[in-house]
Write a protein that holds these residues in place. Sequence first.
Motif, PDB file in Angstrom:
ATOM      1  N   UNK A 100       0.839  -1.199   0.000  1.00  0.00           N
ATOM      2  CA  UNK A 100       0.000   0.000   0.000  1.00  0.00           C
ATOM      3  C   UNK A 100       0.876   1.252   0.000  1.00  0.00           C
ATOM      4  N   UNK A 101       1.943   1.229   0.802  1.00  0.00           N
ATOM      5  CA  UNK A 101       2.758   2.435   0.891  1.00  0.00           C
ATOM      6  C   UNK A 101       3.681   2.600  -0.318  1.00  0.00           C
ATOM      7  N   UNK A 102       4.004   1.506  -0.956  1.00  0.00           N
ATOM      8  CA  UNK A 102       4.730   1.602  -2.227  1.00  0.00           C
ATOM      9  C   UNK A 102       3.804   2.236  -3.266  1.00  0.00           C
ATOM     10  N   UNK A 103       2.549   1.769  -3.297  1.00  0.00           N
ATOM     11  CA  UNK A 103       1.577   2.343  -4.235  1.00  0.00           C
ATOM     12  C   UNK A 103       1.378   3.827  -3.954  1.00  0.00           C
ATOM     13  N   UNK A 104       1.286   4.174  -2.676  1.00  0.00           N
ATOM     14  CA  UNK A 104       1.110   5.574  -2.304  1.00  0.00           C
ATOM     15  C   UNK A 104       2.237   6.430  -2.899  1.00  0.00           C
ATOM     16  N   UNK A 105       3.449   5.970  -2.734  1.00  0.00           N
ATOM     17  CA  UNK A 105       4.596   6.703  -3.253  1.00  0.00           C
ATOM     18  C   UNK A 105       4.510   6.832  -4.775  1.00  0.00           C
ATOM     19  N   UNK A 106       4.102   5.754  -5.429  1.00  0.00           N
ATOM     20  CA  UNK A 106       4.022   5.780  -6.896  1.00  0.00           C
ATOM     21  C   UNK A 106       2.925   6.726  -7.379  1.00  0.00           C
ATOM     22  N   UNK A 107       1.802   6.735  -6.667  1.00  0.00           N
ATOM     23  CA  UNK A 107       0.710   7.642  -7.045  1.00  0.00           C
ATOM     24  C   UNK A 107       1.198   9.083  -6.976  1.00  0.00           C
ATOM     25  N   UNK A 108       1.895   9.404  -5.897  1.00  0.00           N
ATOM     26  CA  UNK A 108       2.377  10.780  -5.742  1.00  0.00           C
ATOM     27  C   UNK A 108       3.385  11.123  -6.842  1.00  0.00           C
ATOM     28  N   UNK A 109       4.219  10.151  -7.179  1.00  0.00           N
ATOM     29  CA  UNK A 109       5.151  10.393  -8.290  1.00  0.00           C
ATOM     30  C   UNK A 109       4.418  10.631  -9.603  1.00  0.00           C
ATOM     31  N   UNK A 110       3.340   9.853  -9.841  1.00  0.00           N
ATOM     32  CA  UNK A 110       2.556  10.033 -11.077  1.00  0.00           C
ATOM     33  C   UNK A 110       1.968  11.433 -11.148  1.00  0.00           C
ATOM     34  N   UNK A 111       1.438  11.872 -10.019  1.00  0.00           N
ATOM     35  CA  UNK A 111       0.814  13.195  -9.973  1.00  0.00           C
ATOM     36  C   UNK A 111       1.865  14.267 -10.268  1.00  0.00           C
ATOM     37  N   UNK A 112       2.993  14.120  -9.618  1.00  0.00           N
ATOM     38  CA  UNK A 112       4.063  15.095  -9.772  1.00  0.00           C
ATOM     39  C   UNK A 112       4.488  15.173 -11.241  1.00  0.00           C
ATOM     40  N   UNK A 113       4.645  14.018 -11.848  1.00  0.00           N
ATOM     41  CA  UNK A 113       5.081  13.970 -13.247  1.00  0.00           C
ATOM     42  C   UNK A 113       4.028  14.609 -14.149  1.00  0.00           C
ATOM     43  N   UNK A 114       2.761  14.275 -13.891  1.00  0.00           N
ATOM     44  CA  UNK A 114       1.662  14.810 -14.693  1.00  0.00           C
ATOM     45  C   UNK A 114       1.679  16.336 -14.677  1.00  0.00           C
ATOM     46  N   UNK A 115       1.841  16.896 -13.493  1.00  0.00           N
ATOM     47  CA  UNK A 115       1.780  18.357 -13.377  1.00  0.00           C
ATOM     48  C   UNK A 115       3.047  19.026 -13.921  1.00  0.00           C
ATOM     49  N   UNK A 116       4.193  18.422 -13.625  1.00  0.00           N
ATOM     50  CA  UNK A 116       5.443  19.005 -14.127  1.00  0.00           C
ATOM     51  C   UNK A 116       5.433  19.005 -15.658  1.00  0.00           C
ATOM     52  N   UNK A 117       4.910  17.925 -16.243  1.00  0.00           N
ATOM     53  CA  UNK A 117       4.822  17.853 -17.712  1.00  0.00           C
ATOM     54  C   UNK A 117       3.910  18.934 -18.276  1.00  0.00           C
ATOM     55  N   UNK A 118       2.984  19.431 -17.457  1.00  0.00           N
ATOM     56  CA  UNK A 118       2.101  20.502 -17.911  1.00  0.00           C
ATOM     57  C   UNK A 118       2.639  21.865 -17.488  1.00  0.00           C
ATOM     58  N   UNK A 119       3.916  21.891 -17.148  1.00  0.00           N
ATOM     59  CA  UNK A 119       4.612  23.146 -16.859  1.00  0.00           C
ATOM     60  C   UNK A 119       4.205  23.780 -15.519  1.00  0.00           C
ATOM     61  N   UNK A 120       3.747  22.917 -14.592  1.00  0.00           N
ATOM     62  CA  UNK A 120       3.494  23.431 -13.247  1.00  0.00           C
ATOM     63  C   UNK A 120       4.812  23.426 -12.463  1.00  0.00           C
ATOM     64  N   UNK A 121       4.936  24.390 -11.558  1.00  0.00           N
ATOM     65  CA  UNK A 121       6.125  24.513 -10.724  1.00  0.00           C
ATOM     66  C   UNK A 121       5.792  24.020  -9.316  1.00  0.00           C
ATOM     67  N   UNK A 122       6.600  23.096  -8.818  1.00  0.00           N
ATOM     68  CA  UNK A 122       6.359  22.607  -7.459  1.00  0.00           C
ATOM     69  C   UNK A 122       6.979  23.567  -6.460  1.00  0.00           C
ATOM     70  N   UNK A 123       6.195  23.965  -5.459  1.00  0.00           N
ATOM     71  CA  UNK A 123       6.681  24.931  -4.466  1.00  0.00           C
ATOM     72  C   UNK A 123       6.347  24.432  -3.063  1.00  0.00           C
ATOM     73  N   UNK A 124       6.972  25.090  -2.084  1.00  0.00           N
ATOM     74  CA  UNK A 124       6.659  24.807  -0.687  1.00  0.00           C
ATOM     75  C   UNK A 124       6.312  26.108   0.009  1.00  0.00           C
ATOM     76  N   UNK A 125       5.188  26.130   0.670  1.00  0.00           N
ATOM     77  CA  UNK A 125       4.734  27.348   1.347  1.00  0.00           C
ATOM     78  C   UNK A 125       4.590  27.055   2.840  1.00  0.00           C
ATOM     79  N   UNK A 126       4.447  28.086   3.662  1.00  0.00           N
ATOM     80  CA  UNK A 126       4.519  27.876   5.117  1.00  0.00           C
ATOM     81  C   UNK A 126       3.450  26.923   5.659  1.00  0.00           C
ATOM     82  N   UNK A 127       3.906  26.057   6.547  1.00  0.00           N
ATOM     83  CA  UNK A 127       2.974  25.221   7.292  1.00  0.00           C
ATOM     84  C   UNK A 127       2.608  25.912   8.599  1.00  0.00           C
ATOM     85  N   UNK A 128       3.509  26.776   9.072  1.00  0.00           N
ATOM     86  CA  UNK A 128       3.205  27.570  10.267  1.00  0.00           C
ATOM     87  C   UNK A 128       2.831  28.950   9.784  1.00  0.00           C
TER      88      UNK A 128
END
Length: 507
Positions: free
Chosen positions: A172-200
Amino acid sequence: MENVNSLIQERINKTEKLKAMGVNPYPSGYRPDISISEALDRFGDMEEETLEKESGLYNFAGRIISRRDFGKASFFHIKDRTGRIQAYIRKNKVDDVGFKIFKLMDIGDHIGIKGRLFRTRTGELTVLAEGLVFLGKSLRPLPEKWHGLTDVETRYRQRYVDLIMNDHVKEVFVLRSKIIQSIRKFLVDKDFLEVETPMMQPIPGGATARPFKTFHNALGMDLYLRVAPELYLKRLVVGGLERVFEINRSFRNEGISIKHNPEFTMLEFYMAYATYEDLMVLTEELFTHILMENLGSLVVEYQGMTIDFKPPWPRISLFDALRDTGRVDEKAFHSREDAAKAAMEFQISLLPRDGHGTILTKLFDHLVEPQLNMPTFIIGYPTEVSPLSRRNDQNPDLTDRFELFIGGREIANAFTELNDPIDQKERFQNQVALREAGDQEALFMDQDYVRALEYGMPPTAGEGIGIDRVVMLLSDSPSIRDVILFPHMRSIETGSGDETFEENKDK
RNA sequence: GGGCGUGUAGCUCAGUUGGCAGAGCAGUUGACUCUUAAUCAAUUGGUCGGAGGUUCGAGUCCUCCUACGCCCA
């Protein structure tokens, strides 16, 4: 301190005996040169004669997970991250000391084996040990080999044991990691920029939810754990980062249930020059991508139901969906009083401050949401419950917003963003009024966010997708706790000596 | 917050009407060089979730607390 029971004491004694023999029970530096799955792949189908010629000497490493002892020999299985394989040790193949060391090993210990592969009489590919290295003592006995670990409380509290014992959990946790990778790839391929914003955040925003509060000592200020990254991501759109996304934790100080954990993982993405209608198409595309890449199918079995993700997915307005139940009087759609009356019929608890739109949305949550098993977009959310969404051009009481429901649960929430700073300021003011009336989930006024909008945000649409829930759907997991490695649990009594807890209690 | 259920050996679980706290696996000792839930013989191991109560006697009945699960709010 915990009582040391006899099983642990027995293993401590064995560790001492090993030390007396000059064996380090916790050595470092051993390097396996083949993984178990590699060995299985390379030699699994080989005929015995070929195997004899081809199989060289390899260094294996793994945890002993079972053993069947004979007087001067033993069969046992070892397990690494890739799989499990049987090994065979014979006293005359390793020296006396090696065999003595093996006799001091328990199920759970880590072992290095130098050996070559052969096939047993029953046909199982097996490592014949020519040498062994002690790699790490396990002091606690593993759960029983046949029934394994099933106690859910222990599984969540001691996930490490769960992961050792239950292969499905790791999958399950291997699948979880793969799903997140798929999402990341999908968005990056569409020219989205991954960012990190404050949690606090000094002012929590982006969702109507109760936040966790903490305190920054050096700055002398209150901070909140974010309930959503939304307002920061939209500031970035104002700044010209026209396509951004973030996949990370948000925190909500609310109840724990089969579908809620206080911290959960959300994807949020924002796309300038797009509308909520564009995002419905994009969402269908995204799920198609995730499903095909990870499951190779658009049809998923979830808890006994068959969910078909083949697009296009139906788009139904919230009010129509509610009408279609046939359980709500038409009058409820036209007056707050009648809506309240309908809500009372279903024992839905209302607050005096709840407006007409809020009541209808509560009716929807109660009557429609649990029935929406196939992927369905619900559109036309009341402005009253959508303080950050753009008003619909035809009906300003509704917004250009959708939520996606699958398996009777909310999976995504998206809208064309409200980029009119004056309207936004008024919406915040309404939220502040609700807060003052006692609504702890209402939004705070965020002046800086309004100022950002005053600089001008391009027409933009944005969406949030609950990653945990997506993983639940794709892994057929009934509870969110099954897709979070360390779900939140009440702490077991730690006693009076827990200073860290005492120190923080007053804050 | 409310309702229902669960908590017994390291693990998986029995425990009858209130009458000596059990089994399998694991562990220990012995036998055993192709087993795979290895086999055979012997054997160790308990804060019955916690506190209180009823009773001659409580794992069992009652009250409160606690953790976990499910449902509801």
